[in-house]
Design a protein around this motif. Structure first.
Motif, mmCIF file in Angstrom:
data_model
loop_
_atom_site.group_PDB
_atom_site.id
_atom_site.type_symbol
_atom_site.label_atom_id
_atom_site.label_comp_id
_atom_site.label_asym_id
_atom_site.label_seq_id
_atom_site.Cartn_x
_atom_site.Cartn_y
_atom_site.Cartn_z
ATOM 1 N N ILE A 155 0.880 -1.109 -0.027
ATOM 2 C CA ILE A 155 0.018 -0.009 -0.093
ATOM 3 C C ILE A 155 0.927 1.256 0.086
ATOM 4 C CG2 ILE A 155 -1.785 1.191 1.211
ATOM 5 C CD1 ILE A 155 -2.588 -1.371 0.046
ATOM 6 N N GLU A 156 0.860 2.066 -1.118
ATOM 7 C CA GLU A 156 1.574 3.189 -1.110
ATOM 8 C C GLU A 156 0.971 4.408 -0.352
ATOM 9 O OE1 GLU A 156 2.270 4.131 -5.294
ATOM 10 O OE2 GLU A 156 4.038 2.949 -5.373
ATOM 11 N N LYS A 157 -0.610 4.481 -0.288
ATOM 12 C CA LYS A 157 -0.947 5.712 0.268
ATOM 13 C C LYS A 157 -2.544 5.312 0.498
ATOM 14 C CE LYS A 157 -0.283 8.248 -3.370
ATOM 15 N NZ LYS A 157 -0.616 9.597 -4.417
ATOM 16 N N GLU A 158 -3.143 6.110 1.619
ATOM 17 C CA GLU A 158 -4.448 6.079 1.947
ATOM 18 C C GLU A 158 -5.091 7.428 1.325
ATOM 19 O OE1 GLU A 158 -5.004 5.346 5.872
ATOM 20 O OE2 GLU A 158 -4.045 3.255 5.681
ATOM 21 N N VAL A 159 -6.222 7.418 0.732
ATOM 22 C CA VAL A 159 -6.804 8.562 0.304
ATOM 23 C C VAL A 159 -8.075 8.884 1.077
ATOM 24 C CG1 VAL A 159 -7.693 9.966 -1.836
ATOM 25 C CG2 VAL A 159 -5.667 8.508 -2.103
#
Length: 355
Positions: A155-159
């Motif tokens: 997982i690279e990021k959460e939006v």
């Protein structure tokens, strides 16, 4: 005799007081190692919440062969709790197991486990590849979605969003994502179609929709159709057509629902992308140029739960969950609603995934 039967029933019911007692007994025959899972369809069987008994079934197109519990048989461990969806990307299958807070990755040809994406404190719902290196994953319990690196499976990021996120589609350079809330959330709003820049992962716009936007499809004219289930209390379902260029609703079909069991679900589209299908007790068809939907497959005494339309020949597959406890069935129909086949699968068959 009657008294003895009553005593027997009492003892039996008293003894069945654990989840393990209630779970269906696995009677799936062993699958020979040389069998591969190609030229067919997968069925994702949820299994009951907290039972940890989600399973994966496979049916070959040109054969009567049905293989059950293929994930467990090929990996010697359970798929998990609850098996929600599966997305095929190349030769890999990404399975969202929402109550286990993870996405498991298998080789579709063999069903062998090749990796896992752990997402702590999450409940992943659906996965959509955005490009060759990136995918989005929607989330049930938190107001966000995830950006997955397909090269590293991390997982690279959460939006952040303003409600739980569900189904997705891509049109040109944007991903469109349904977002909803339930009656248990006191905050206003939340019923939106989100417009996300696929390059930057930024939510650039949101379109207010009727209660419960949960599913969507793209037709042959690149218009987006969104199924709104009406909410748990409001019971005002609808299907809306959205122009992604103007990002406005251009057509609305108001449906009706008397209770939770009559709320619509599972919006699907045919190969030519000009006829929509959905479940509302029966299976309904809605041609994109029509003025109203019509029932094509009556439910009769069945509990229709999952739905799929083959991209090969438009055959319609409907899943019967029966009672949410025993193993379910898949019924196959042609485009005219004539029954062609049926086969048994796992507990609570949910999603039908075509190769």
């Amino acid at each position: 005799m009657r008294f003895s039967i009553l005593i027997f029933l009492f003892i039996t019911l008293w003894a069945c007081n654990t989840v393990e007692d209630s779970m269906p007994i696995s009677d799936s025959p062993e699958i020979p190692e040389e069998i591969t899972f190609e030229e067919g369809l997968f069925v994702v069987n949820e299994g009951n919440f907290d039972w940890g008994h989600g399973t994966l079934s496979f049916k070959k197109y040109e054969s009567d062969s049905v293989y059950e519990e293929i994930y467990k048989q090929r990996n010697d461990f359970e798929l998990g709790n609850v098996a929600q969806s599966m997305t095929i990307i190349g030769e890999r299958g990404y399975i969202c197991v929402n109550n286990s807070a993870r996405v498991d990755i298998i080789e579709t040809k063999t069903a062998k486990w090749i990796g896992r994406v752990e997402i702590p404190r999450s409940s992943p719902r659906y996965l959509l590849p955005v490009n060759d290196h990136k995918a989005y994953i929607t989330e049930l319990y938190a107001d966000r979605f995830y950006v997955l690196n397909l090269d590293s499976n991390t997982i690279e990021k959460e939006v952040g969003t303003t409600g739980w996120t569900e189904k997705m589609c891509r049109v040109d350079d944007f991903v469109y994502m349904t977002q909803t809330r339930t009656v248990y959330d006191n905050r206003k709003g939340g019923q939106f179609l989100l417009k996300i820049n696929a390059k930057t992962d930024i939510v650039v716009d949101s379109l207010a929709l009727p209660f419960g936007p949960i599913d969507l499809q793209v037709d042959k004219n690149n218009k987006i159709w969104v199924l709104c289930n009406g909410g748990l209390v409001q019971l005002s379902p609808a299907i809306v057509q959205v122009d992604p260029n103007t990002f406005k609703v251009i057509k609305t079909f108001d449906l009706s629902a008397n209770d939770y069991l009559s709320m619509p679900s599972r919006l699907r589209i045919n190969k030519e992308k000009d006829i929509l299908y959905y479940i509302q007790k029966d299976v309904f068809a809605l041609p994109i140029e029509a003025s109203s939907p019509y029932s094509i497959i009556p439910k009769e005494k069945r509990l229709f739960y999952g739905l799929g339309v083959s991209p090969r020949n438009n055959d319609i597959y409907v899943a019967d969950a029966i009672d949410y406890v025993q193993k379910g069935w898949i019924f196959k129909y042609n485009q005219e609603g004539v029954k062609l086949d049926s086969f048994k699968v796992g507990v609570i068959p949910n999603e039908i995934v075509f190769q």
